[in-house]
Scaffold this motif. Structure first.
Motif, PDB file in Angstrom:
ATOM      1  N   SER A 227       0.818  -1.210   0.000  1.00  0.00           N
ATOM      2  CA  SER A 227       0.000   0.000   0.000  1.00  0.00           C
ATOM      3  C   SER A 227       0.853   1.263   0.000  1.00  0.00           C
ATOM      4  CB  SER A 227      -0.944  -0.004   1.210  1.00  0.00           C
ATOM      5  OG  SER A 227      -0.209   0.113   2.416  1.00  0.00           O
ATOM      6  N   ARG A 228       2.027   1.205   0.621  1.00  0.00           N
ATOM      7  CA  ARG A 228       2.871   2.399   0.716  1.00  0.00           C
ATOM      8  C   ARG A 228       3.762   2.598  -0.496  1.00  0.00           C
ATOM      9  NH1 ARG A 228       6.635   1.952   3.756  1.00  0.00           N
ATOM     10  NH2 ARG A 228       6.464  -0.175   4.581  1.00  0.00           N
ATOM     11  N   MET A 229       4.224   1.489  -1.088  1.00  0.00           N
ATOM     12  CA  MET A 229       5.172   1.616  -2.205  1.00  0.00           C
ATOM     13  C   MET A 229       4.867   0.557  -3.267  1.00  0.00           C
ATOM     14  SD  MET A 229       8.533   0.524  -0.009  1.00  0.00           S
ATOM     15  CE  MET A 229       8.823  -1.155   0.537  1.00  0.00           C
ATOM     16  N   PRO A 230       3.752   0.727  -3.971  1.00  0.00           N
ATOM     17  CA  PRO A 230       3.302  -0.282  -4.946  1.00  0.00           C
ATOM     18  C   PRO A 230       4.285  -0.510  -6.088  1.00  0.00           C
ATOM     19  CG  PRO A 230       2.045   1.757  -5.161  1.00  0.00           C
ATOM     20  CD  PRO A 230       2.836   1.878  -3.906  1.00  0.00           C
ATOM     21  N   ARG A 231       5.152   0.470  -6.377  1.00  0.00           N
ATOM     22  CA  ARG A 231       6.088   0.305  -7.486  1.00  0.00           C
ATOM     23  C   ARG A 231       7.349  -0.456  -7.067  1.00  0.00           C
ATOM     24  NH1 ARG A 231       5.444   4.171 -11.509  1.00  0.00           N
ATOM     25  NH2 ARG A 231       7.011   2.914 -12.604  1.00  0.00           N
ATOM     26  N   ALA A 232       7.482  -0.671  -5.771  1.00  0.00           N
ATOM     27  CA  ALA A 232       8.694  -1.346  -5.282  1.00  0.00           C
ATOM     28  C   ALA A 232       8.624  -2.848  -5.511  1.00  0.00           C
ATOM     29  CB  ALA A 232       8.888  -1.067  -3.802  1.00  0.00           C
ATOM     30  N   HIS A 233       9.814  -3.483  -5.466  1.00  0.00           N
ATOM     31  CA  HIS A 233       9.889  -4.935  -5.556  1.00  0.00           C
ATOM     32  C   HIS A 233      10.086  -5.527  -4.158  1.00  0.00           C
ATOM     33  CE1 HIS A 233      10.338  -4.075  -9.840  1.00  0.00           C
ATOM     34  NE2 HIS A 233      10.059  -5.367 -10.063  1.00  0.00           N
ATOM     35  N   LEU A 234      10.017  -6.848  -4.092  1.00  0.00           N
ATOM     36  CA  LEU A 234      10.050  -7.542  -2.803  1.00  0.00           C
ATOM     37  C   LEU A 234      11.303  -7.207  -1.997  1.00  0.00           C
ATOM     38  CD1 LEU A 234       8.855  -9.589  -0.822  1.00  0.00           C
ATOM     39  CD2 LEU A 234       9.991 -11.406  -2.147  1.00  0.00           C
ATOM     40  N   LYS A 235      12.441  -7.117  -2.644  1.00  0.00           N
ATOM     41  CA  LYS A 235      13.684  -6.857  -1.916  1.00  0.00           C
ATOM     42  C   LYS A 235      13.583  -5.567  -1.103  1.00  0.00           C
ATOM     43  CE  LYS A 235      18.578  -5.821  -2.538  1.00  0.00           C
ATOM     44  NZ  LYS A 235      19.704  -5.656  -3.496  1.00  0.00           N
ATOM     45  N   ALA A 236      12.991  -4.541  -1.683  1.00  0.00           N
ATOM     46  CA  ALA A 236      12.874  -3.263  -0.984  1.00  0.00           C
ATOM     47  C   ALA A 236      11.989  -3.394   0.248  1.00  0.00           C
ATOM     48  CB  ALA A 236      12.322  -2.200  -1.934  1.00  0.00           C
ATOM     49  N   ALA A 237      10.905  -4.150   0.126  1.00  0.00           N
ATOM     50  CA  ALA A 237      10.017  -4.344   1.273  1.00  0.00           C
ATOM     51  C   ALA A 237      10.722  -5.114   2.382  1.00  0.00           C
ATOM     52  CB  ALA A 237       8.752  -5.083   0.834  1.00  0.00           C
ATOM     53  N   LEU A 238      11.472  -6.122   2.007  1.00  0.00           N
ATOM     54  CA  LEU A 238      12.178  -6.931   3.012  1.00  0.00           C
ATOM     55  C   LEU A 238      13.300  -6.147   3.672  1.00  0.00           C
ATOM     56  CD1 LEU A 238      12.402 -10.375   1.166  1.00  0.00           C
ATOM     57  CD2 LEU A 238      10.748  -9.635   2.883  1.00  0.00           C
ATOM     58  N   ALA A 239      13.943  -5.281   2.896  1.00  0.00           N
ATOM     59  CA  ALA A 239      15.068  -4.517   3.433  1.00  0.00           C
ATOM     60  C   ALA A 239      14.635  -3.521   4.503  1.00  0.00           C
ATOM     61  CB  ALA A 239      15.786  -3.793   2.301  1.00  0.00           C
ATOM     62  N   GLU A 240      13.337  -3.255   4.610  1.00  0.00           N
ATOM     63  CA  GLU A 240      12.864  -2.402   5.688  1.00  0.00           C
ATOM     64  C   GLU A 240      12.948  -3.080   7.047  1.00  0.00           C
ATOM     65  OE1 GLU A 240       9.614   0.656   3.952  1.00  0.00           O
ATOM     66  OE2 GLU A 240       8.845  -1.360   4.347  1.00  0.00           O
ATOM     67  N   HIS A 241      12.987  -4.416   7.025  1.00  0.00           N
ATOM     68  CA  HIS A 241      12.937  -5.179   8.275  1.00  0.00           C
ATOM     69  C   HIS A 241      14.149  -6.080   8.493  1.00  0.00           C
ATOM     70  CE1 HIS A 241       8.716  -3.973   8.477  1.00  0.00           C
ATOM     71  NE2 HIS A 241       8.594  -4.370   7.223  1.00  0.00           N
ATOM     72  N   LEU A 242      14.892  -6.353   7.432  1.00  0.00           N
ATOM     73  CA  LEU A 242      15.977  -7.325   7.496  1.00  0.00           C
ATOM     74  C   LEU A 242      17.256  -6.731   6.915  1.00  0.00           C
ATOM     75  CD1 LEU A 242      13.944 -10.397   6.159  1.00  0.00           C
ATOM     76  CD2 LEU A 242      14.642 -10.014   8.535  1.00  0.00           C
TER      77      LEU A 242
END
Length: 390
Positions: free
Chosen positions: A263-278
């Protein structure tokens, strides 16, 4: 040279048994082939010795008989050992999960044990090979020394560079005492080519819930150039058998976190989402393993749920472990069915005792194995003292 007891092994269990018996009036000889007493103590806890755990109880130990350790642990507790530490003026602190460490050095614990032995006039012979053990007329003979009691406190074969051997098992075989097949425990896993991407991120760690079968531990996991390590992984390694899978939950509430990222960054890929936490390198390895090519905004709830399932149940198939060379302890050992839980004496061989790591009682990571050394050593020492009139 006549003694009330000959103790083989100048580690934690052996010195504790010797001090207990000696201070009660027994004449005790300790023999060890290494040049320094307490060598494993000296390297433990990063040199500060995780000497016990406040949460010690029988449920924190693995054994073919999970009830065996109850007697010794209840009669000489973590609080008893802590009182001894404080009586010697050794400053200590609690780290995570009830783990107690010296503020200063592990050398203080070894010095304390040797001081306790000196109070009991215990004779300690180092750099002395055990050699042949003879038994006749109710007495054991080791070298030129004889005694009605022989205490085997030689540990298991873990960390052979410290002088560890399987001598306890050889002695058990000599006297017909059964042994539960020994295996490395609290030991890193090795991984194969399928998991090369995770071996390539050697040095990366993260909080994780590790699982092997029904064994579950939540602490840090560490990726190494050979495979998996870190506290949570070492904990479950004690329960692992060849062929079993190891799983890691590396992202709690993964489904909710992925939906939020979408919802916050629909254009991002999975790596970017994971890098927020890992850690970034771990996020990259996970994204590669999962292989989600689309942008997050194009991923359905079902797809995100499948990704979340991988993150909360990241499964590895170890090719093995790093073996005794890297194992902190040895699981298995002298069959507890052959021993008295009160005294640690072999039921069929009067006067023969097995204590500490040599026995099929293996604690969790975090000071539990040292507490077993202290408790089992006191149990044997008290029995020897009673028989010697102490």
């Amino acid at each position: 040279m006549t003694y009330d007891a000959i103790i083989l092994g100048a580690g934690g269990a052996g010195l504790m048994a010797a001090a207990t018996a000696g201070q009660a009036g027994a004449r005790v000889l300790v023999i060890d082939h290494v040049e320094k007493a307490g060598k494993k103590i000296l390297i433990s806890g990063g040199g500060r010795c995780n000497f016990t755990n406040m949460g010690t109880e029988a449920g924190c130990f693995l054994s073919e008989n999970p009830h065996f350790a109850k007697s010794a642990l209840s009669r000489y507790t973590q609080w008893d050992f802590l009182a001894l530490v404080e009586a010697h003026g050794i400053a200590w602190h609690e780290k995570t999960l009830g783990q107690l460490f010296c503020d200063g050095s592990a050398r203080q614990i070894v010095a304390m044990l040797l001081d306790e032995c000196a109070k009991g006039r215990v004779e300690v012979r180092l750099s002395t090979p055990v050699g042949r053990i003879e038994h006749a007329d109710g007495r054991f003979r080791v070298g030129g020394a004889t005694a009605p009691a022989l205490v085997v406190a030689t540990g298991g074969p873990s960390i052979p560079k410290m002088g560890a051997t399987g001598l306890a098992y050889d002695i058990a075989a000599q006297f017909g005492v059964k042994v539960v097949t020994p295996r490395p425990a609290l030991v890193p896993f090795t991984l194969g080519a399928r998991d090369q991407g995770f071996k390539d991120i050697s040095g990366v760690s993260c909080p994780a819930v590790a699982r092997v079968g029904d064994a579950i531990f939540a602490e840090a996991a560490l990726f190494t150039h050979k495979g998996l390590s870190g506290p949570s992984v070492l904990q479950v390694s004690s329960y692992w058998r060849p062929g079993q899978a190891v799983s890691l939950n590396v992202l709690e509430d993964a489904a909710a976190k992925l939906r939020d990222a979408r919802s916050r960054m629909p254009r991002a890929h999975l790596k970017a989402a994971l890098a927020e936490h890992l850690p970034t390198r771990l996020a990259d390895a996970l994204a590669t393993r999962i292989g989600l090519a689309t942008e997050l905004g194009n991923a359905s709830d079902r797809v995100l749920d499948e990704v979340a399932q991988t993150l909360t149940d990241l499964t590895f198939q170890p090719t093995g472990t790093e073996g005794y060379a890297k194992a902190e302890v040895t699981a298995g050992g002298i069959d507890t069915a052959a021993l008295s839980s009160r005294s640690m004496e072999a039921r069929e061989v009067p006067g023969l005792f097995f204590i500490g790591e040599a026995v099929d009682v293996t604690g969790w990571l975090g000071g539990y194995n040292f507490q077993w050394a202290w408790s089992s050593g006191v149990a044997a020492g008290q029995e020897i003292a009673a028989r010697s009139g102490g």
